[in-house]
Scaffold this active site. Structure first.
Site, short mmCIF file in Angstrom:
data_model
loop_
_atom_site.label_atom_id
_atom_site.label_comp_id
_atom_site.label_asym_id
_atom_site.label_seq_id
_atom_site.Cartn_x
_atom_site.Cartn_y
_atom_site.Cartn_z
N LYS A 66 44.13 37.64 47.18
CA LYS A 66 43.91 38.11 45.81
C LYS A 66 43.28 39.51 45.78
O LYS A 66 43.33 40.18 44.75
CB LYS A 66 43.03 37.13 45.04
CG LYS A 66 41.58 37.07 45.46
CD LYS A 66 40.80 36.12 44.56
CE LYS A 66 39.34 36.07 44.94
NZ LYS A 66 38.56 35.16 44.05
N ASP A 67 42.68 39.95 46.91
CA ASP A 67 42.08 41.28 46.97
C ASP A 67 43.08 42.36 47.36
O ASP A 67 42.76 43.56 47.29
CB ASP A 67 40.93 41.31 47.99
CG ASP A 67 39.78 40.41 47.59
OD1 ASP A 67 39.57 40.21 46.39
OD2 ASP A 67 39.09 39.90 48.49
N ARG A 111 38.80 38.95 34.85
CA ARG A 111 39.69 37.87 34.39
C ARG A 111 38.88 36.66 33.94
O ARG A 111 39.13 36.09 32.87
CB ARG A 111 40.65 37.48 35.52
CG ARG A 111 41.47 36.22 35.20
CD ARG A 111 42.21 35.72 36.42
NE ARG A 111 41.32 35.39 37.52
CZ ARG A 111 40.66 34.23 37.64
NH1 ARG A 111 40.77 33.31 36.71
NH2 ARG A 111 39.89 34.00 38.69
N ARG A 112 37.92 36.24 34.77
CA ARG A 112 37.13 35.05 34.41
C ARG A 112 36.31 35.29 33.15
O ARG A 112 36.17 34.38 32.32
CB ARG A 112 36.22 34.67 35.58
CG ARG A 112 36.97 34.11 36.78
CD ARG A 112 36.05 33.93 37.98
NE ARG A 112 36.79 33.39 39.12
CZ ARG A 112 36.39 33.51 40.38
NH1 ARG A 112 35.26 34.16 40.66
NH2 ARG A 112 37.11 32.99 41.36
N ARG A 129 27.50 39.37 41.47
CA ARG A 129 28.35 39.63 42.62
C ARG A 129 27.62 39.17 43.87
O ARG A 129 26.45 38.80 43.83
CB ARG A 129 28.68 41.13 42.73
CG ARG A 129 29.70 41.61 41.70
CD ARG A 129 30.26 42.96 42.11
NE ARG A 129 30.85 42.90 43.43
CZ ARG A 129 30.91 43.91 44.29
NH1 ARG A 129 30.37 45.07 43.97
NH2 ARG A 129 31.47 43.77 45.46
N ARG A 135 25.14 33.49 44.81
CA ARG A 135 25.65 33.33 43.44
C ARG A 135 25.44 31.90 42.96
O ARG A 135 25.04 31.67 41.82
CB ARG A 135 27.13 33.70 43.38
CG ARG A 135 27.39 35.20 43.37
CD ARG A 135 28.84 35.53 43.10
NE ARG A 135 29.68 35.29 44.26
CZ ARG A 135 31.00 35.26 44.23
NH1 ARG A 135 31.64 35.42 43.09
NH2 ARG A 135 31.71 35.05 45.32
N CYS A 221 42.67 43.74 40.62
CA CYS A 221 41.50 42.88 40.41
C CYS A 221 40.71 43.30 39.18
O CYS A 221 39.80 42.57 38.76
CB CYS A 221 40.61 42.89 41.65
SG CYS A 221 39.95 44.53 42.07
#
Length: 289
Positions: A66-67, A111-112, A129, A135, A221
């Protein structure tokens, strides 16, 4: 998973492997929001690895898919995707429905953030982050919940921290989430063939369809595009959602086909017809200034 693959390949008498870690700019900077870190082109977690590969200092680069930007550098190719881990997003600390009004939810993903605001406009999003454990620990230090990739939690043996797996029909994950990208030089045909032998064709078709969609939308991203594909009996089913940053607008669509690229391209056209470009242009304008 890739370590096991490499170990297996190392059994070949003419091939030996040695692991090498490379620190990327995304690894070094844990404070800057992802939207501001690398612009719209992405690559903050992958560029240094690709440079090492092109320079011949490494022969295989392993990324979180995804990166990885959808347009690869000249001279590099992806092997068939290894078996994919859980691609879904996980809410840790509460269920989505169980969040109190005004709950504070941590996530650094554009996105989230957009998708959460679409489903629960009453909650407060707190940018976070860093690595998974820090996290996750924020749930016990001021946050009601955090959103993390289920694959990362499971890889660390933190399955018990998952309160709810978010429904991909409502909260589609990032294209390629849960999958690894195994990248080599295009000229290394023998190595590529060996790596391909350990790939998962169904997972490979699914993630390539998701990435084809993202590429057609010129996304990365830093844009709120979610996509989720599966393949069964040779047929791909791809669903996607584009959401405005405030969560007030979203367009969705589904396409089916046998070609990853054609399926992704078809769905991108559907989303454009439904207003995806207008949403994405609003997102990109602040980043361009």
């Amino acid at each position: 998973m890739v370590q096991e693959l490499i170990t297996h390949l190392s059994g070949c008498p003419v091939v030996t492997f040695k692991a090498r870690s490379v620190m990327t700019s995304g690894d070094r900077d844990r404070k800057t929001p992802m939207r501001d870190l690398g612009g719209g082109g992405g690559g903050v977690f992958t560029t240094q690895l690709e440079q090492e590969l092109l320079a011949g200092r490494v022969d295989i680069a392993v990324h979180s898919l995804k990166d990885l930007p959808t347009a690869p550098p000249d001279g590099l190719v992806l092997a068939v995707t290894p078996p994919r881990a859980d691609p879904l997003d996980a809410l840790c600390g509460s269920t989505l429905e169980g969040l109190r009004p005004g709950a504070r939810v941590g996530t650094g993903s554009v996105r989230r953030i957009a998708q959460l605001r679409a489903l629960r406009p009453d909650v407060e999003v707190v940018p976070i982050r860093g690595n998974v454990p820090p996290r996750l620990a924020k749930v016990k230090s001021g946050l009601d919940a955090v959103i993390l990739a289920a694959s990362g939690l499971r890889r660390l043996g933190l399955d018990d921290a998952i309160t709810e797996l978010l429904d991909p029909a409502l909260f589609p994950p990032s294209p390629g989430q849960g999958a690894l990208a195994v990248q080599v030089r295009a000229a290394d045909r023998e190595l590529l063939e060996m790596l391909n032998a350990f790939g998962d064709p169904d997972a490979d078709a699914a993630v390539r369809a998701e990435r084809a969609l993202l590429g057609e939308l010129h996304g990365g991203c830093s844009v709120p595009v979610g996509a989720y594909a599966t393949r069964s009996g040779g047929v791909l089913t791809l669903s996607a959602q584009v959401t405005s940053l405030d969560g007030r607008q979203k367009v969705t669509g589904t396409a089916a086909g046998t070609s990853p690229k054609a399926t992704g391209t078809e769905l991108a056209a559907v989303l454009r017809d439904r207003g995806a470009d207008a949403i994405l242009n609003q997102v990109r304008e602040p980043a361009a200034r």
